[in-house]
Each structure stands twice: as structure tokens, then as C-alpha cells.
Design an enzyme around this catalytic site. Structure first.
Site, PDB file in Angstrom:
ATOM      1  CB  CYS A 154      -0.986   0.051   1.176  1.00 60.38           C
ATOM      2  SG  CYS A 154      -1.569  -1.606   1.680  1.00 60.38           S
TER       3      CYS A 154
ATOM      4  CG  HIS B 155      -5.835   2.401   0.064  1.00 56.62           C
ATOM      5  ND1 HIS B 155      -4.575   2.959  -0.394  1.00 56.62           N
ATOM      6  CD2 HIS B 155      -5.337   1.377   0.902  1.00 56.62           C
ATOM      7  CE1 HIS B 155      -3.485   2.084  -0.043  1.00 56.62           C
ATOM      8  NE2 HIS B 155      -4.285   1.224   0.778  1.00 56.62           N
TER       9      HIS B 155
END
Ligand SMILES: [Zn+2]
Lengths: 396, 178
Positions: free
Chosen positions: A83, A337
């Protein structure tokens, strides 16, 4: 080593972007960044592409993106730090310029998660902990990993579900103002409390969505930057650290050591004390893939003492006008995201904040010190990236 | 449900979706569907059924131990580090062929979660609880928490137990509440 400046930023609309493919999505951000810097592709001497992939069809995304965006015959690589892949891509480009290897480099973050059905994405992200000992045998999901932090934090410091709700409500508030955000609507505490459990104690409204999006940053040496812009935003310092793959190897489930270390490294290089860090920054972007992660981030960054991050949420201290505004673009939670784009998106949001160019007045902070911070965590604490930006030229 | 019927169900879903795709191609001469927002999406006609083969030779003793009802970890004889999950190399001492030790059964739960939104490959289970326990020798273990769930809370005593995982039928380990 030279100073490195941001001379152009680009950001696509985040969301379910099924109207474009991966490379078309990247182009939206790349084009904006090129136009902002007012330079052509031929000036870019190197580009890195943050992309975690798996869910999207192209296996070698850096080349595919380069081809579509006219960045051929430039060196490139696809960068993976889960991430935090976007921050890793930014680091690649930053180091290329800082070292003197090139004068102008571009970092692109792009992810298209909607190329796979949602259940498959849940499966693929779940596999991204420590595969065999966490997923294969015990079926942990990404919310599940962060729920383990939340449960431990609740037991140790008395965190309540409502406290996490405050984080979600703030994210949706700023998301509602951000034209680039995936979610553009406010939520109430009642809606939050009623939202469906995903991995107790985390609910749907604690979780960042599955998102498509792209962001791009053009970085240049000081000499080049001076030629093309009067308003560079400088990268002051960056801290990078890594932790364990397997969560059980940790001893403390109320902190993310890699992020904490990355912050210490970035602060040291910038001459900032951890205890005063909140006084230094006008605005921060922190990795709130789940609401609990934002509270832990406050503490890992020194915005609050251990166990007191929750107070910042309770007292609304991270809204604009509070102790330190955090995630005023909606954060991962509401802005979305897209794994590999997130780190670059944070840098774009912050550079625009520092130049009074937030896309909506309601999400523009008051810039007093000209300083901003990005905190980007990869995996379940696998990678930690902290980057400090400033409108003032660093003394090197 | 037996494992075979679970697999049959999954296979049936896959076959149905391929049949639909074939039908679509026959009708429209294109594997293109429309999503919720009306955007055309090309549906990949080359499916990939992924299943990895993970080498376990260096920790084979762990699996042999499970068959005997024991949960084994490795210990470096030089520096004393205990490794769980087990590994046969101590990166600090650069030694290999570590000693195998049995883990104690007693532990305390340090955190847990109940997984409600499950990955498709776990969809045949009821919502399950995953926890991390610190054993009496200080080693942490991640596993499903089972037993008297009314007692479920951080700090509660758990016992590390070897049991079969149904319906797959392989032997694994659990954290059991009394
Ligand atoms: Zn050793």
C-alpha cells in the site's frame, strides 16, 4: 547531494473507474502533471511506476504506462511496497534526482482494482500478509489484520467504536468537499454505528474502499526547477523502514514500528523533534486504510503521546483549525485507496495544500510554516514511508 | 458440507459464468458486458486457475509434528532465538539445521478479530475468529480461536491444540478457550 523540488502534480478522479483502462487512467494524472510543469515528455529522464497489481490484467505495468504516456526510451521500473508502493515510486524518482543521476524524473502511481470482481480482490489482499501462516491456514483479510490492532488498542487504552467513528466522519466530511474523492458524501455517527461488520471491531465505514486511481509527480533538480517554476515545493527529507511480514512476530499491537522508525529518520534529517512535530506541520496526510490506522499514526508521528491519539479524534483536533489538520482530502477512507497510487496522491494533495491550491476552499488549511508531512504504510506494517515537504528551500 | 461438494459448487459457478460468456460471444460476437454505470468491459476469455506449490522441505518436521499432535518451533542453539513460524536458518548466526522444540500449550490471547466479510476461498465457513496468543515461553502464535467463545476477551487463557480442519480434512492448530 542536491535539493529536489516538485515542479508538477497530477491527480485523476478516484473511484470505480471502469470508463478507462490502467494506462488511460495513468495518462489523466501524467498529462495534468506535464501541463502543470509546462514541460514535455522528452524532458523526463526517468520514471518510476508504483503499482501493486494482481487484480489488473497487465503484468508489466511500468512499460505499458510509459508506452501510452509517451515516456518511451526512458529508464523505468515498477515499484512495489504494498500500500506504500506510491511512496516507494516517489522515493525512486527522488533518489534519481537527488543523487545527480538525472535532472528531471517522474513518479507515477496507478492502480485499477475494479478489473477483478470484489470478492477476488478481498482474496488477493488477504494473501498479502504473510501468505502461508496467516492466509492459507487462517483466512485473514486486510480489515482483519487491522482489526487485530484495533482490538489490542481497545483493550490497552479504552478506545471505543464511536472514537473510530469520529475518524470516519471526518474523512467523509472532507471527502464530500474533494472533487477527486471516491466518496463524496457526509456520514453521521448513527450511520457509522449501524454499518455492517467486516472484521470486528471494524465495520464497512472503518474501511477504505476498493478504488481505481492515478497520481503523478514531476521532480527536478534545483537548477532545473528554478528555470520552470517560481513556486517549487521541496522534499526536505524522507524516512523509510520495514517491519515483519507476519504480524505475530510483533510484540506490540498498538504501534506500527516501521512507520515510527521512518518518522524518526525523516525528523532527524529535517531537524524536527518528535514531541513538537505537530507544531511544525500545517497539514499531514496519514495512512488511514482503516480508521484505527489513523489513530495509531497520530502516535507513531508524535502528534500525540502513546495511548492519547484517540483524544485527538474525540476532540476533533485533526480538523482544519485544530491542533494539526490530518487527511483534509478525505484520506484513504473517503478519497479512496488505489494501492499503488496512494503515496503519490498524498504528495499531490500536500504540494497543492502548501501552494494554496486545494481543489475546494473548505479543505484548504492555513499555511503558516510551509511544512507538510506524508505517512504511508505498506501491508500490515511491512513498509513505512514518511516524507516531509516544504515551501522553503532546504539548506541540504 | 463435504469438501467435494464445496468444490463442485465453486466449479459450477465458474462453469456457469463461462457459459454465460460463451453465450454472449455467440450473440454479440464480442465478450463485452456492461457494468453498473453502463461502461463496456471486456471479460477476459483466458481464465487462470491459480494454485501455488510451496516448498516445505526445510520445515517438514513441523508437519510431521502436527501428525503426532505436537506443535514444533525451531531454536538456534548458538543464540537461543526461537522461531515460530519455524525456519531452519538463523539469519543472525548464519547457521542452519536448527534444533526442533515443542511449544508449550498454555498462552494468553493478546488480540483477536471476527472475520465477517470472508475471502471466497473461506466462504464455506461460518464467521471465524482469528487471534494471536502469547505462549508461556513468550512466542506468539496466530490461529483460529475456538471453544467457549463466551469467554472471548483480550487476556483470556487459551490452549494451543492440534485438530483436523474440516471440511478440508488436513491437520492444523487452534487456540482453544476452556
Ligand atoms: Zn542464532
Amino acid at each position: 547531494m542536491r535539493n529536489v523540488a516538485i515542479i508538477g502534480t497530477g491527480h485523476s478522479k478516484f473511484g470505480a473507474r471502469t470508463d478507462v483502462n490502467l494506462q488511460e487512467l495513468a495518462w489523466e494524472a501524467v498529462k495534468q502533471a506535464l501541463e502543470e510543469a509546462n514541460i514535455d515528455q522528452k524532458e523526463i529522464q526517468y520514471f518510476s511506476v508504483g503499482n501493486a497489481g494482481m487484480w489488473s490484467s497487465e503484468n508489466l505495468p511500468a512499460i505499458v504506462v510509459g508506452e501510452y504516456c509517451g515516456l518511451t526510451t526512458k529508464g523505468t521500473m515498477r515499484v512495489e511496497a504494498a500500500c506504500a508502493s506510491g511512496s516507494a515510486a516517489l522515493r525512486e524518482a527522488y533518489l534519481a534526482v537527488k543523487s545527480g543521476e538525472v535532472d528531471v524524473a517522474m513518479a507515477i502511481g496507478v492502480e485499477q482494482m475494479h478489473q477483478s470482481p470484489n470478492p477476488n480482490v478481498v482474496e488477493m489482499i488477504g494473501r498479502a500478509g504473510s501468505y502461508f501462516w496467516e492466509f492459507e491456514n487462517f483466512g485473514l483479510t486486510f480489515p482483519g489484520y487491522y482489526a487485530l490492532y484495533a482490538t489490542a488498542y481497545m483493550a490497552k487504552y479504552g478506545l471505543k467504536e464511536e472514537d473510530l467513528g469520529k475518524i470516519a466522519i471526518k474523512a467523509h466530511h472532507y471527502g464530500s468537499l474533494n472533487p477527486y474523492a471516491h466518496f463524496q458524501k457526509e456520514i453521521s455517527m448513527e450511520e457509522y454505528m449501524k454499518s455492517k461488520p467486516v472484521a470486528w471491531p471494524l465495520k464497512i465505514y472503518d474501511s477504505s474502499p476498493i478504488t481505481d486511481g492515478a497520481a503523478a509527480i514531476i521532480l527536478a533538480s534545483e537548477d532545473f526547477a528554478r528555470k520552470v517554476t517560481d513556486s517549487p515545493v521541496w522534499i526536505v527529507s524522507q524516512g523509510v523502514s520495514s517491519g515483519f511480514a507476519n504480524l505475530s512476530r510483533k510484540s506490540d499491537f498498538t504501534t506500527i514500528e516501521a512507520a515510527r522508525e521512518a518518522a524518526d529518520m525523516a525528523y532527524k534529517k529535517a531537524g524536527i523533534n518528535r514531541e513538537d512535530s505537530w507544531k511544525v506541520f500545517d497539514v499531514a496526510e496519514v495512512h488511514d486504510c482503516f480508521t484505527i490506522a489513523e489513530i495509531i499514526a497520530y502516535e507513531d508521528l508524535g502528534f500525540a503521546r502513546r495511548g492519547e491519539g484517540v483524544n485527538l479524534a474525540r476532540e476533533n483536533q485533526t480538523y482544519i483549525g485544530g491542533r494539526i489538520p490530518v487527511n483534509v482530502d478525505g484520506g484513504l477512507k473517503a478519497k479512496g485507496h488505489p494501492i499503488g497510487a496512494t503515496g503519490v496522491s498524498m504528495a499531490v494533495s500536500l504540494a497543492r495544500q502548501l501552494l494554496y491550491r486545494a481543489p475546494n476552499k473548505g479543505m484548504q488549511v492555513e499555511v503558516k510554516n510551509g511544512m507538510a508531512l506524508a505517512h504511508n504504510v505498506g501491508g500490515t506494517g511491512h513498509y513505512g514511508y514518511v516524507t516531509i515537504f516544504s515551501t522553503r528551500r532546504p539548506s541540504q | 458440507m463435504a469438501m467435494m461438494s464445496i468444490r463442485d459448487n465453486l466449479q459450477k459457478q465458474i462453469n456457469d459464468s463461462i457459459k454465460q460468456l460463451d453465450f454472449l460471444v455467440k450473440q454479440t460476437k464480442m465478450p463485452i458486458i456492461q457494468d453498473k454505470s453502463g461502461n463496456p468491459l471486456w471479460v477476459d476469455v483466458r481464465e487462470l486457475d491459480l494454485r501455488y506449490q510451496i516448498p516445505v522441505k526445510k520445515v517438514q518436521k513441523f508437519f510431521n509434528g502436527l501428525k503426532d499432535g505436537k506443535i514444533l518451533a525451531t531454536k538456534c542453539q548458538k543464540c537461543g532465538t526461537v522461531y515460530f513460524p519455524p525456519q531452519d536458518d538463523c539469519p543472525y548466526c548464519k547457521t542452519s539445521g536448527l534444533e526442533w522444540i515443542e511449544l508449550p500449550k498454555e498462552g494468553k490471547l493478546i488480540t483477536y478479530t471476527k472475520i465477517s466479510v470472508k475471502p471466497p476461498s473461506f466462504s464455506h465457513y461460518q464467521d471465524y475468529i482469528v487471534g494471536i496468543a502469547k505462549l508461556s515461553n513468550g512466542v506468539n502464535v496466530t490461529a483460529w480461536v475456538i471453544g467457549n467463545l463466551e469467554k472471548l476477551t483480550v487476556g483470556v487463557d487459551v490452549k494451543l491444540e492440534v485438530k483436523e480442519r474440516e471440511p478440508e480434512g488436513y491437520i492444523t492448530y487452534y487456540l482453544e478457550l476452556e
